[in-house]
Scaffold this motif. Structure first.
Motif, PDB file in Angstrom:
ATOM      1  N   UNK A 249       0.833  -1.213   0.000  1.00  0.00           N
ATOM      2  CA  UNK A 249       0.000   0.000   0.000  1.00  0.00           C
ATOM      3  C   UNK A 249       0.864   1.258   0.000  1.00  0.00           C
ATOM      4  N   UNK A 250       1.943   1.264   0.775  1.00  0.00           N
ATOM      5  CA  UNK A 250       2.833   2.429   0.795  1.00  0.00           C
ATOM      6  C   UNK A 250       3.421   2.676  -0.591  1.00  0.00           C
ATOM      7  N   UNK A 251       3.920   1.632  -1.225  1.00  0.00           N
ATOM      8  CA  UNK A 251       4.505   1.794  -2.560  1.00  0.00           C
ATOM      9  C   UNK A 251       3.464   2.281  -3.569  1.00  0.00           C
ATOM     10  N   UNK A 252       2.248   1.755  -3.476  1.00  0.00           N
ATOM     11  CA  UNK A 252       1.181   2.195  -4.383  1.00  0.00           C
ATOM     12  C   UNK A 252       0.859   3.669  -4.169  1.00  0.00           C
ATOM     13  N   UNK A 253       0.791   4.095  -2.922  1.00  0.00           N
ATOM     14  CA  UNK A 253       0.489   5.503  -2.619  1.00  0.00           C
ATOM     15  C   UNK A 253       1.619   6.406  -3.110  1.00  0.00           C
ATOM     16  N   UNK A 254       2.865   6.008  -2.869  1.00  0.00           N
ATOM     17  CA  UNK A 254       3.999   6.810  -3.339  1.00  0.00           C
ATOM     18  C   UNK A 254       3.951   6.946  -4.859  1.00  0.00           C
ATOM     19  N   UNK A 255       3.664   5.848  -5.542  1.00  0.00           N
ATOM     20  CA  UNK A 255       3.559   5.895  -7.008  1.00  0.00           C
ATOM     21  C   UNK A 255       2.443   6.865  -7.429  1.00  0.00           C
ATOM     22  N   UNK A 256       1.319   6.782  -6.751  1.00  0.00           N
ATOM     23  CA  UNK A 256       0.211   7.686  -7.052  1.00  0.00           C
ATOM     24  C   UNK A 256       0.580   9.143  -6.836  1.00  0.00           C
ATOM     25  N   UNK A 257       1.308   9.417  -5.767  1.00  0.00           N
ATOM     26  CA  UNK A 257       1.721  10.795  -5.492  1.00  0.00           C
ATOM     27  C   UNK A 257       2.717  11.302  -6.534  1.00  0.00           C
ATOM     28  N   UNK A 258       3.633  10.444  -6.970  1.00  0.00           N
ATOM     29  CA  UNK A 258       4.586  10.832  -8.012  1.00  0.00           C
ATOM     30  C   UNK A 258       3.841  11.123  -9.316  1.00  0.00           C
ATOM     31  N   UNK A 259       2.902  10.252  -9.652  1.00  0.00           N
ATOM     32  CA  UNK A 259       2.111  10.499 -10.864  1.00  0.00           C
ATOM     33  C   UNK A 259       1.337  11.811 -10.739  1.00  0.00           C
ATOM     34  N   UNK A 260       0.718  12.032  -9.587  1.00  0.00           N
ATOM     35  CA  UNK A 260      -0.072  13.247  -9.373  1.00  0.00           C
ATOM     36  C   UNK A 260       0.795  14.494  -9.532  1.00  0.00           C
ATOM     37  N   UNK A 261       1.985  14.498  -8.934  1.00  0.00           N
ATOM     38  CA  UNK A 261       2.860  15.657  -9.036  1.00  0.00           C
ATOM     39  C   UNK A 261       3.209  15.919 -10.499  1.00  0.00           C
TER      40      UNK A 261
END
Length: 139
Positions: A92-104
């Motif tokens: 879940x942490x890795x998925x959230x980090x990926x989502x945040x990188x994509x969002x930025x």
């Protein structure tokens, strides 16, 4: 002897697949060079080609799952729920980090100070969970 996939394998694989699909869904809207690492002030300090940036975290998720699975076999915890909880939390942490990188990279404001606090809280919760599971502490 081949081992069958477990429910945990399915959960981890599903999270990696969802993470990959999220990257593919926004792929055309991402810049050619995607910011993948940020300084403490929230400024990008490392970039990767779009395809690498979209694929890297899902691949890292699968590899991380395999490493955790191997570690649990080499040194099994007293309570099997320990590794299940740690594995799901890490995916879940890795998925959230990926989502945040994509969002930025899509132009959304990502509050990096809150991301840092969130990762620290995540680390404390996962460590606390493991300690409680392995040493009991009356819970």
């Amino acid at each position: 002897m081949a081992r069958s996939l477990t429910r945990l394998d399915a959960i981890s694989g599903g999270l990696a697949l969802l993470t990959a699909l999220a990257g593919l869904a926004v792929y055309p809207r991402l810049p050619a060079e995607v910011a993948i690492h940020f300084s403490a002030s929230g400024q990008p300090d490392n970039y990767a080609p779009r395809a690498v940036a979209v694929a890297a975290i899902p691949v890292v998720m699968v590899l991380t799952h395999l490493v955790i699975k191997w570690a649990a076999r080499v040194d099994p915890p007293d309570d099997p729920r320990t590794m299940r909880g740690i594995t799901v939390a890490t995916m879940l942490l890795l998925a959230v980090v990926h989502g945040l990188v994509l969002a930025w990279n899509l132009g959304y404001a990502v509050p990096f100070d809150l991301v840092l606090v969130g990762v620290l809280v995540w680390g404390a919760l996962v460590a606390g969970y493991a300690v409680v599971r392995e040493y009991g502490l009356g819970i």
